[in-house]
Design an enzyme around this catalytic site. Structure first.
Site, PDB file in Angstrom:
ATOM      1  N   ARG A  47       5.210 -12.870   9.572  1.00 23.91           N
ATOM      2  CA  ARG A  47       5.750 -11.524   9.485  1.00 23.91           C
ATOM      3  C   ARG A  47       7.131 -11.491  10.080  1.00 23.91           C
ATOM      4  O   ARG A  47       7.381 -12.194  11.066  1.00 23.91           O
ATOM      5  CB  ARG A  47       4.894 -10.610  10.368  1.00 23.91           C
ATOM      6  CG  ARG A  47       3.963  -9.704   9.669  1.00 23.91           C
ATOM      7  CD  ARG A  47       3.276  -8.817  10.695  1.00 23.91           C
ATOM      8  NE  ARG A  47       3.586  -7.428  10.403  1.00 23.91           N
ATOM      9  CZ  ARG A  47       3.028  -6.773   9.402  1.00 23.91           C
ATOM     10  NH1 ARG A  47       2.149  -7.351   8.616  1.00 23.91           N
ATOM     11  NH2 ARG A  47       3.348  -5.516   9.185  1.00 23.91           N
TER      12      ARG A  47
ATOM     13  N   GLU B 268       0.871  -1.163   0.000  1.00 24.24           N
ATOM     14  CA  GLU B 268       0.000   0.000   0.000  1.00 24.24           C
ATOM     15  C   GLU B 268       0.917   1.225   0.000  1.00 24.24           C
ATOM     16  O   GLU B 268       1.816   1.315   0.842  1.00 24.24           O
ATOM     17  CB  GLU B 268      -0.884  -0.003   1.257  1.00 24.24           C
ATOM     18  CG  GLU B 268      -1.908   1.085   1.194  1.00 24.24           C
ATOM     19  CD  GLU B 268      -2.801   1.170   2.433  1.00 24.24           C
ATOM     20  OE1 GLU B 268      -2.778   0.262   3.273  1.00 24.24           O
ATOM     21  OE2 GLU B 268      -3.511   2.180   2.533  1.00 24.24           O
TER      22      GLU B 268
ATOM     23  N   LYS C 178       4.459   0.665   9.156  1.00 17.20           N
ATOM     24  CA  LYS C 178       4.529   1.936   8.426  1.00 17.20           C
ATOM     25  C   LYS C 178       3.840   3.053   9.195  1.00 17.20           C
ATOM     26  O   LYS C 178       4.287   4.189   9.205  1.00 17.20           O
ATOM     27  CB  LYS C 178       3.885   1.787   7.044  1.00 17.20           C
ATOM     28  CG  LYS C 178       4.836   1.214   6.010  1.00 17.20           C
ATOM     29  CD  LYS C 178       4.190   1.184   4.642  1.00 17.20           C
ATOM     30  CE  LYS C 178       3.216   0.049   4.550  1.00 17.20           C
ATOM     31  NZ  LYS C 178       2.552  -0.058   3.255  1.00 17.20           N
TER      32      LYS C 178
HETATM   33  P1  ATP Z   1       2.731  -2.147   7.798  1.00 21.60           P
HETATM   34  O1  ATP Z   1       1.959  -2.713   8.937  1.00 21.60           O
HETATM   35  O2  ATP Z   1       4.170  -1.927   8.069  1.00 21.60           O
HETATM   36  O3  ATP Z   1       2.067  -0.967   7.179  1.00 21.60           O
HETATM   37  P2  ATP Z   1       1.519  -3.693   5.813  1.00 21.60           P
HETATM   38  O4  ATP Z   1       1.362  -5.169   5.894  1.00 21.60           O
HETATM   39  O5  ATP Z   1       0.328  -2.865   6.032  1.00 21.60           O
HETATM   40  O6  ATP Z   1       2.725  -3.292   6.721  1.00 21.60           O
HETATM   41  P3  ATP Z   1       1.645  -3.495   3.003  1.00 21.60           P
HETATM   42  O7  ATP Z   1       2.124  -2.369   2.191  1.00 21.60           O
HETATM   43  O8  ATP Z   1       0.195  -3.770   3.017  1.00 21.60           O
HETATM   44  O9  ATP Z   1       2.170  -3.265   4.468  1.00 21.60           O
HETATM   45  O10 ATP Z   1       2.458  -4.821   2.695  1.00 21.60           O
HETATM   46  C1  ATP Z   1       2.889  -5.263   1.451  1.00 21.60           C
HETATM   47  C2  ATP Z   1       3.324  -6.688   1.605  1.00 21.60           C
HETATM   48  O11 ATP Z   1       4.403  -6.788   2.521  1.00 21.60           O
HETATM   49  C3  ATP Z   1       2.200  -7.536   2.167  1.00 21.60           C
HETATM   50  O12 ATP Z   1       2.135  -8.744   1.451  1.00 21.60           O
HETATM   51  C4  ATP Z   1       2.592  -7.760   3.594  1.00 21.60           C
HETATM   52  O13 ATP Z   1       2.074  -8.963   4.058  1.00 21.60           O
HETATM   53  C5  ATP Z   1       4.121  -7.730   3.518  1.00 21.60           C
HETATM   54  N1  ATP Z   1       4.718  -7.319   4.789  1.00 21.60           N
HETATM   55  C6  ATP Z   1       4.490  -6.183   5.467  1.00 21.60           C
HETATM   56  N2  ATP Z   1       5.164  -6.171   6.629  1.00 21.60           N
HETATM   57  C7  ATP Z   1       5.851  -7.339   6.686  1.00 21.60           C
HETATM   58  C8  ATP Z   1       6.739  -7.940   7.636  1.00 21.60           C
HETATM   59  N3  ATP Z   1       7.065  -7.332   8.775  1.00 21.60           N
HETATM   60  N4  ATP Z   1       7.257  -9.141   7.346  1.00 21.60           N
HETATM   61  C9  ATP Z   1       6.952  -9.771   6.198  1.00 21.60           C
HETATM   62  N5  ATP Z   1       6.130  -9.267   5.267  1.00 21.60           N
HETATM   63  C10 ATP Z   1       5.579  -8.070   5.496  1.00 21.60           C
HETATM   64 MG    MG Z   2      -1.309  -2.320   5.238  1.00 17.80          MG
END
Ligand code: ATP
Ligand code: MG
Length: 572
Positions: free
Chosen positions: A271, A47, A281
Site C-alpha cells: 500500500r 468500492e 476513504k
Molecule cells: P481505503 O482504505 O482508502 O478505503 P480500500 O483498499 O478500501 O481503500 P478500495 O476501493 O477497496 O479501497 O480499493 C481499490 C483498489 O485500490 C484496491 O485494489 C486496493 O488494494 C487499492 N488501494 C487502496 N488504497 C491503496 C493504497 N494506499 N495504496 C495502493 N493501493 C491502494
Molecule cells: Mg475497501
C-alpha cells in the site's frame, strides 16, 4: 500505450521503465503461457464508498500500466457489495478520476452485475455440501472463530442437511428472515491456522436499497465471495491488490477451485503510505462529514479531485507512481517525493507570471507621470516555444513587502534605502525614501530608476545583487490567493497519544487566505487548466471558486524543493 490518453505521456521515463516483481511475474506467466494465448487481463476494483486518493493512483498505474505494457486490457470494476455505504456520486467521481489520470478501461463492470451468477454459485456450494446456513449471531460467530493461537469451534448448525440448507438459503434470498438472523457460510475448516478459512461468511441478510439493483436483493455477498469470482467471470489473469489481502488468498483460491471456474490469480503489493497524509476513504469521509475540510475536492485533500483542484497534474502523479514502483513489504514514502515530481513537471510547463502576494507601493520619482510602456517577458524560460508577452510598466508599482527593509539585516540584498536592485525584465531602481502610516509602518517606498537599464540589463557593467518581481499598480488586477500547508502536523498522522484520534493531528493552519494580492493583467484570462509559476513565489492555478471579476488562485506548491535537498544529503 493503448490504455493511456495520448496527450498525457509520462513526464519521466521511470514511469514505464521501473522494474518490479509484478512485472516479472506477468512476464513469466506470458512466457510459460500459463493462460494459453489469453491476453493479460487486469482490473481496478474500487468500492464506490468515497473518492479516489493518491494511494488508488498507485493501484491504477499498476493495474492499467502493466496490462498496457503486455498488450493486455483493464476493466474498471465497482466492487459494490455494501449497499449501505455506496453511492452513485462516488461511481461518477471514480470514473472521472481514472480518466483524468490518463487511463481508459476496456469494460466497465460492477460486482452487482454478477449477483445472479454469485447466487447460483452459492447454491452450487450448498448442494455440494460445501456451504451451510448458520443461525448464530454475528457475536457468536466471532466467539466461535477462535484466535490466532486457538482453533475455532463448530457452530451447532454446521451439520445441517443439504436439503435444510437449500431450503433456508432460498428463503433467505426470498426475504423471509430479518437482517442479521442468518448467514450462509462456507464449510471449510474451523481449525485452520488461517482465520479467513474458518468457515467464512459468504452471504448476509440486508434489506437495503442498492444504488444499482434497488430492492431486488435482500442478501448480499461478502467481499471474499464476490471478488475472486468477479475476477474469474471477467477472465482476469492477474488480480493485483494490496498486502492486507494476502491472508485472503487461500480463500480466493478455494472458491475458484470448488466452483471449477477460470483460475484468476491474486498477487499482492504494498500500500502507498505518504508522510503527513491520511489515505483511508473512511477517514477522509469523516473529514468531509465533520467539515474539517470543505469537500472531497478541497485542495488540502490527498484525493485525486483535491490534488487536481490544487493544480497537480496526471503526468506528475503517474511519474511519481512509476518511480515508487511496487514491493512486497509496506513502507512509507516522503510526501516531498510526490511534490518533487510535481515541481519538475510544472517547471517545464507552467507559464511564468508576476504576482505580488503582500503588496507594498513602490513609486519611481523620476519616471514620467502618466507614462506607460511594455516590457517583453518570456512565458517560460524552460520552453522557448511558449513565446513572450508584453507586461505593462509605469511609475507606480507593487512589490512584495518582504522585498524591502528600512533597516536591512546583514546579507539582506533586496531593496533598502540607498540600495540598487533590478526589477525583473524592466529597470534598475535605487530606494530613496519611505512614507509611513501613523503607526510607523512603511506604506510606500520612493525610488529612482536608471532609464539606460531597460530590459533589466546593466548599462555599464554595474552589478546588482537582487532581482525582484513587480506589478504595475495602474494595471494590476487583484485576486484572492489560497496558500496551503500540510493537512497533518505529524509525518505519521497515526502517531497518537493515549486516547487521541488521528484527527487530533490535523494542522490547524493548513490554509491561509490572502485577499489583497496584485497580479499582472494577463492573468485576468487564466483558465482552469492553466498552470502558472508566479515568479519567486510558487506554482499556482485558478480555483473553481473564481468568478468574473473575482479571481481565486490556489498555490499548488512553493518553489523550494525540499526533496531535492533530501536526495542530495542522502547522496542519491
Ligand atoms: P481505503 O482504505 O482508502 O478505503 P480500500 O483498499 O478500501 O481503500 P478500495 O476501493 O477497496 O479501497 O480499493 C481499490 C483498489 O485500490 C484496491 O485494489 C486496493 O488494494 C487499492 N488501494 C487502496 N488504497 C491503496 C493504497 N494506499 N495504496 C495502493 N493501493 C491502494
Ligand atoms: Mg475497501
Amino acid at each position: 500505450m493503448t490504455n493511456a490518453n495520448p496527450e498525457s505521456q509520462p513526464a519521466t521515463p521511470e514511469a514505464t521503465t521501473h522494474s518490479n516483481f509484478l512485472r516479472d511475474q506477468i512476464a513469466e506467466d506470458v512466457r510459460t503461457k500459463k493462460y494459453g494465448d489469453a491476453v493479460v487481463q487486469t482490473r481496478f476494483p474500487p468500492e464506490p464508498n468515497g473518492y479516489l486518493h493518491i494511494g488508488h493512483a498507485k493501484a491504477i498505474c499498476i493495474d492499467f500500466g502493466l496490462a498496457d505494457e503486455f498488450g493486455g486490457k483493464t476493466n474498471l470494476r465497482f466492487d459494490d457489495t455494501n449497499p449501505e455505504k455506496e453511492e452513485t456520486e462516488y461511481v461518477e467521481s471514480i470514473k472521472t478520476d481514472v480518466r483524468w489520470l490518463g487511463f481508459d478501461w476496456d469494460r466497465l463492470c460492477y460486482a452487482s452485475d454478477y449477483f445472479g451468477q454469485l447466487y447460483e454459485w452459492a447454491l452450487k456450494l450448498v448442494k455440494a455440501g460445501n456451504a451451510y446456513v448458520d443461525d448464530l449471531t454475528a457475536d457468536e460467530i466471532r466467539q466461535h472463530r477462535g484466535t490466532l493461537t486457538e482453533p475455532g469451534t463448530d457452530s451447532p448448525f454446521r451439520n445441517r442437511t443439504i436439503e435444510e440448507n437449500l431450503d433456508l438459503f432460498v428463503r433467505m434470498k426470498n426475504g423471509e428472515f430479518p437482517d442479521g438472523s442468518r448467514v450462509l457460510r462456507a464449510k471449510i475448516e474451523m481449525a485452520s491456522p488461517n482465520l479467513n478459512m474458518r468457515d467464512p461468511v459468504m452471504y448476509r441478510i440486508l434489506h437495503a436499497t442498492h444504488h444499482r439493483t434497488g430492492d431486488e436483493w435482500c442478501i448480499y455477498p461478502m467481499y471474499d465471495f464476490a471478488h475472486g469470482q468477479s475476477d474469474s467471470i471477467e477472465h482476469v489473469t492477474h488480480s493485483m491488490c494490496t498486502l492486507e489481502f494476502a491472508d485472503h488468498q487461500p480463500l480466493y483460491r478455494w472458491y475458484i477451485e470448488q466452483l471449477g471456474i477460470f483460475p484468476s490469480q491474486q498477487i499482492e503489493f504494498d500500500r502507498l503510505n505518504l508522510t503527513y497524509t491520511l489515505l483511508s476513504k473512511r477517514k477522509l469521509l469523516q473529514l468531509v462529514q465533520e467539515k474539517r475540510v470543505n469537500a472531497w475536492d478541497d485542495p488540502r485533500m490527498p484525493t485525486l479531485s483535491g490534488l487536481r483542484r490544487r493544480g497537480f497534474t496526471p503526468e506528475a502523479i503517474r511519474a511519481f507512481c512509476g518511480a515508487i514502483g511496487a514491493s512486497r513489504t509496506n513502507g512509507s514514502t516522503d510526501v516531498e517525493m510526490l511534490e518533487h515530481f510535481q515541481r519538475d513537471d510544472l517547471n517545464h510547463r507552467a507559464r511564468r507570471a508576476m504576482a505580488v502576494l503582500h503588496p507594498l507601493k513602490l513609486v519611481i520619482d523620476n519616471y514620467p507621470e502618466g507614462k506607460e510602456e511594455f516590457v517583453e517577458v518570456a512565458n517560460n524560460p524552460e520552453a522557448p516555444s511558449a513565446g513572450t508577452r508584453q507586461v505593462p510598466f509605469s511609475r507606480e508599482l507593487f512589490i512584495e513587502h518582504d522585498d524591502f527593509r528600512e533597516v536591512p539585516p546583514p546579507k539582506y540584498y533586496r531593496l533598502s534605502p540607498g540600495k540598487e536592485v533590478r526589477l525583473r525584465n524592466a529597470y534598475f531602481v535605487t530606494a530613496k525614501s519611505v512614507v509611513k502610516d501613523a503607526a510607523g509602518n512603511v506604506i510606500e517606498v520612493h525610488c529612482t530608476y536608471d532609464p539606460l537599464s531597460r530590459g533589466g540589463n546593466s548599462p555599464d557593467g554595474r552589478k546588482v545583487k537582487s532581482t525582484m518581481h513587480w506589478v504595475s499598480a495602474a494595471h494590476a488586477i487583484s485576486a484572492e490567493i489560497r496558500l496551503y500547508d500540510k493537512l497533518f502536523t505529524k509525518a505519521d498522522p497515526y502517531d497518537l497519544e493515549e486516547g487521541q484520534d488521528v484527527l487530533d493531528n490535523l494542522n490547524p493552519n493548513s490554509v491561509e487566505v490572502l485577499t489583497g494580492a496584485e497580479l499582472e493583467p494577463s492573468l485576468a484570462s487564466a483558465k482552469r487548466e492553466d498552470r502558472f509559476q508566479f515568479e519567486r513565489v510558487g506554482y499556482f492555478c485558478l480555483d473553481p471558486d473564481s468568478a468574473a471579476g473575482k479571481l481565486v488562485f490556489n498555490r499548488t506548491l512553493a518553489l523550494k524543493d525540499s526533496w531535492a535537498k533530501i536526495e542530495k544529503k542522502a547522496g542519491a
